[in-house]
Design a protein around this motif. Structure first.
Motif, PDB file in Angstrom:
ATOM      1  N   LEU A 139      52.050 -34.675  83.496  1.00 26.22           N
ATOM      2  CA  LEU A 139      51.793 -35.171  82.145  1.00 26.22           C
ATOM      3  C   LEU A 139      50.306 -35.266  81.837  1.00 26.22           C
ATOM      4  N   THR A 140      49.460 -35.093  82.852  1.00 24.21           N
ATOM      5  CA  THR A 140      48.020 -35.192  82.626  1.00 24.21           C
ATOM      6  C   THR A 140      47.321 -33.841  82.597  1.00 24.21           C
ATOM      7  N   ASN A 141      47.673 -32.920  83.493  1.00 21.81           N
ATOM      8  CA  ASN A 141      46.971 -31.623  83.446  1.00 21.81           C
ATOM      9  C   ASN A 141      47.851 -30.492  82.928  1.00 21.81           C
ATOM     10  N   TRP A 142      49.156 -30.785  82.701  1.00 23.63           N
ATOM     11  CA  TRP A 142      50.093 -29.868  82.042  1.00 23.63           C
ATOM     12  C   TRP A 142      50.550 -28.718  82.928  1.00 23.63           C
ATOM     13  N   GLY A 143      50.081 -28.661  84.159  1.00 22.80           N
ATOM     14  CA  GLY A 143      50.486 -27.593  85.059  1.00 22.80           C
ATOM     15  C   GLY A 143      51.749 -27.951  85.820  1.00 22.80           C
ATOM     16  N   PRO A 144      52.485 -26.936  86.323  1.00 20.83           N
ATOM     17  CA  PRO A 144      53.685 -27.193  87.124  1.00 20.83           C
ATOM     18  C   PRO A 144      53.324 -27.821  88.456  1.00 20.83           C
ATOM     19  N   LEU A 145      54.284 -28.506  89.040  1.00 18.05           N
ATOM     20  CA  LEU A 145      54.020 -29.221  90.291  1.00 18.05           C
ATOM     21  C   LEU A 145      54.095 -28.330  91.515  1.00 18.05           C
ATOM     22  N   GLU A 146      54.909 -27.280  91.470  1.00 18.76           N
ATOM     23  CA  GLU A 146      55.248 -26.560  92.685  1.00 18.76           C
ATOM     24  C   GLU A 146      54.469 -25.260  92.890  1.00 18.76           C
ATOM     25  N   PHE A 147      53.657 -24.870  91.923  1.00 16.63           N
ATOM     26  CA  PHE A 147      52.848 -23.669  92.092  1.00 16.63           C
ATOM     27  C   PHE A 147      51.678 -23.744  91.114  1.00 16.63           C
ATOM     28  N   MET A 193      54.419 -39.962  85.696  1.00 14.60           N
ATOM     29  CA  MET A 193      53.451 -38.906  85.983  1.00 14.60           C
ATOM     30  C   MET A 193      53.980 -37.502  85.695  1.00 14.60           C
ATOM     31  N   VAL A 194      55.311 -37.358  85.569  1.00 15.06           N
ATOM     32  CA  VAL A 194      55.905 -36.020  85.574  1.00 15.06           C
ATOM     33  C   VAL A 194      56.947 -35.897  84.462  1.00 15.06           C
ATOM     34  N   GLY A 195      56.941 -34.735  83.818  1.00 10.54           N
ATOM     35  CA  GLY A 195      57.970 -34.385  82.852  1.00 10.54           C
ATOM     36  C   GLY A 195      58.704 -33.140  83.302  1.00 10.54           C
ATOM     37  N   SER A 196      59.687 -32.711  82.500  1.00  9.18           N
ATOM     38  CA  SER A 196      60.410 -31.479  82.790  1.00  9.18           C
ATOM     39  C   SER A 196      60.600 -30.700  81.500  1.00  9.18           C
ATOM     40  N   PHE A 197      60.619 -29.387  81.623  1.00  9.07           N
ATOM     41  CA  PHE A 197      60.776 -28.558  80.433  1.00  9.07           C
ATOM     42  C   PHE A 197      61.603 -27.326  80.756  1.00  9.07           C
ATOM     43  N   MET A 239      57.604 -30.377  75.753  1.00 18.80           N
ATOM     44  CA  MET A 239      58.008 -31.703  75.302  1.00 18.80           C
ATOM     45  C   MET A 239      59.377 -31.770  74.637  1.00 18.80           C
ATOM     46  N   TRP A 240      59.997 -30.644  74.328  1.00 25.35           N
ATOM     47  CA  TRP A 240      61.239 -30.689  73.561  1.00 25.35           C
ATOM     48  C   TRP A 240      62.291 -31.581  74.197  1.00 25.35           C
ATOM     49  N   LEU A 241      62.520 -31.448  75.480  1.00 26.43           N
ATOM     50  CA  LEU A 241      63.571 -32.236  76.123  1.00 26.43           C
ATOM     51  C   LEU A 241      63.294 -33.727  75.997  1.00 26.43           C
ATOM     52  N   HIS A 242      62.019 -34.097  76.099  1.00 30.14           N
ATOM     53  CA  HIS A 242      61.659 -35.517  76.059  1.00 30.14           C
ATOM     54  C   HIS A 242      61.711 -36.098  74.653  1.00 30.14           C
ATOM     55  N   GLY A 245      65.208 -37.513  74.466  1.00 33.84           N
ATOM     56  CA  GLY A 245      65.728 -38.502  75.395  1.00 33.84           C
ATOM     57  C   GLY A 245      65.761 -38.137  76.849  1.00 33.84           C
ATOM     58  N   ALA A 246      65.369 -36.928  77.246  1.00 34.20           N
ATOM     59  CA  ALA A 246      65.305 -36.620  78.673  1.00 34.20           C
ATOM     60  C   ALA A 246      64.289 -37.553  79.337  1.00 34.20           C
ATOM     61  N   GLU A 247      64.628 -38.027  80.525  1.00 33.09           N
ATOM     62  CA  GLU A 247      63.786 -38.996  81.200  1.00 33.09           C
ATOM     63  C   GLU A 247      62.573 -38.333  81.862  1.00 33.09           C
ATOM     64  N   PHE A 248      61.482 -39.072  81.921  1.00 34.23           N
ATOM     65  CA  PHE A 248      60.336 -38.676  82.736  1.00 34.23           C
ATOM     66  C   PHE A 248      60.615 -39.090  84.183  1.00 34.23           C
ATOM     67  N   SER A 249      59.793 -38.601  85.105  1.00 32.55           N
ATOM     68  CA  SER A 249      60.011 -38.929  86.517  1.00 32.55           C
ATOM     69  C   SER A 249      58.701 -39.307  87.194  1.00 32.55           C
ATOM     70  N   ARG A 250      58.820 -39.721  88.444  1.00 32.41           N
ATOM     71  CA  ARG A 250      57.702 -40.191  89.270  1.00 32.41           C
ATOM     72  C   ARG A 250      56.950 -41.329  88.589  1.00 32.41           C
ATOM     73  N   PRO A 251      57.569 -42.518  88.580  1.00 35.42           N
ATOM     74  CA  PRO A 251      56.913 -43.671  87.969  1.00 35.42           C
ATOM     75  C   PRO A 251      55.576 -43.972  88.609  1.00 35.42           C
ATOM     76  N   ILE A 252      54.647 -44.446  87.814  1.00 36.84           N
ATOM     77  CA  ILE A 252      53.357 -44.880  88.327  1.00 36.84           C
ATOM     78  C   ILE A 252      53.566 -46.200  89.035  1.00 36.84           C
ATOM     79  N   ALA A 253      53.140 -46.265  90.283  1.00 34.71           N
ATOM     80  CA  ALA A 253      53.354 -47.484  91.083  1.00 34.71           C
ATOM     81  C   ALA A 253      52.565 -48.636  90.483  1.00 34.71           C
ATOM     82  N   PRO A 254      53.191 -49.802  90.333  1.00 39.03           N
ATOM     83  CA  PRO A 254      52.452 -50.962  89.818  1.00 39.03           C
ATOM     84  C   PRO A 254      51.394 -51.411  90.810  1.00 39.03           C
ATOM     85  N   LEU A 255      50.335 -52.017  90.290  1.00 42.08           N
ATOM     86  CA  LEU A 255      49.292 -52.538  91.164  1.00 42.08           C
ATOM     87  C   LEU A 255      49.842 -53.679  92.021  1.00 42.08           C
ATOM     88  N   ALA A 256      49.428 -53.717  93.277  1.00 39.09           N
ATOM     89  CA  ALA A 256      49.904 -54.766  94.189  1.00 39.09           C
ATOM     90  C   ALA A 256      49.321 -56.111  93.775  1.00 39.09           C
TER      91      ALA A 256
END
Length: 256
Positions: A139-147, A193-197, A239-242, A245-256
């Motif tokens: 969601l920040t650099n717009w590139g795919p995660l796996e390549f 951190m992550v979306g799907s398209f 962004m169409w799926l989102h 209502g398609a869910e985002f993934s990889r939640p940002i971990a809350p600060l300890a």
């Protein structure tokens, strides 16, 4: 009754005769007139449109213009099989769809995007099933995660520059969503951190999901699609799926 909405420029549409009878076929034509008698006969309607705004303008024009009934609408370009080799079979399988359903497998095999190795590995988990593979992206650099896809990352960079030199690390999805008054979706994006398209902007969505979107948001998305920046079409593709209502993934971990 379901619908297939096609954004057509110069593609040959003889394949639409294979679309199941469960679907109306609505063609938005941005190219030369359609004269194939079989295509004309199968089409529920053929609507001439100016060649502007890529498929995003077509989709949003349709969403803004029709009164939706119950069922699904599938949105696709004039040659969906490039991105979705099982497209016709997927249409026949609509009873098994999610409310927001990706319908593509790849961008282009001749460009090796995604890499063939990834697709082969993914297909091992689909024994006897149709080919659908949503792509995960940052969601920040717009590139795919796996390549590595420098073109996709450049689209994210262009967005940040055009939108006022937003700092590196900006959540582009959340920024766009707030620009279009989709704050409830932006709040979810900001926590992930992550979306799907779906490659080629080929997807199905239950009509009530589209009908629930405010007119203001549709108008703002339409203005964005018509903004004259080539990268904006690729921003919307992811962004169409989102939007619906398609869910985002990889939640940002809350600060300890």
């Amino acid at each position: 009754m379901h619908s297939v909405v096609l954004a057509r420029y110069s593609e040959t549409l003889d394949w639409i005769v294979e679309i199941p009878d469960d679907f109306d076929v609505i063609i938005y034509n941005k190219g030369e007139p359609i004269t194939d008698p079989d295509v004309v006969a199968r089409a529920t309607s053929i609507i001439e449109r100016p060649n502007v705004g890529r498929e995003s303008e077509t989709y949003l024009h349709h969403m803004k213009s029709v009164r939706f009934n119950q069922g699904f609408t599938v949105y696709a370009q004039g040659d969906p099989m490039t991105h979705s080799p099982d497209f016709i079979q997927l249409l026949k399988n609509w009873r098994n769809w999610d409310d927001v359903q990706p319908l593509s497998w790849q961008w282009r095999a001749d460009r090796n995007i995604p890499p063939l190795q990834l697709l082969e590995n993914y297909e091992l988990g689909l024994p006897g099933r149709l080919k659908v593979r949503p792509e995960l992206f940052s969601l920040t650099n717009w590139g795919p995660l796996e390549f590595t896809d420098n073109g996709a990352s450049n689209m994210g960079l262009v967005y940040r520059i055009v939108q006022g030199n937003l700092p590196d690390g900006t959540n582009i999805a959340a920024h766009l969503l707030r620009q279009c008054k989709l704050d409830h979706v932006a709040e979810k994006a900001e926590k992930h951190m992550v979306g799907s398209f779906s490659y080629g902007a080929i997807f199905g969505v239950r009509n009530d999901r589209v009908a629930s979107m405010s007119r203001d948001s549709l108008d703002l998305l339409y203005q964005f699609a018509m903004g004259g920046v080539a990268a904006y079409g690729y921003i919307l593709e992811r962004m169409w799926l989102h939007f619906f209502g398609a869910e985002f993934s990889r939640p940002i971990a809350p600060l300890a």
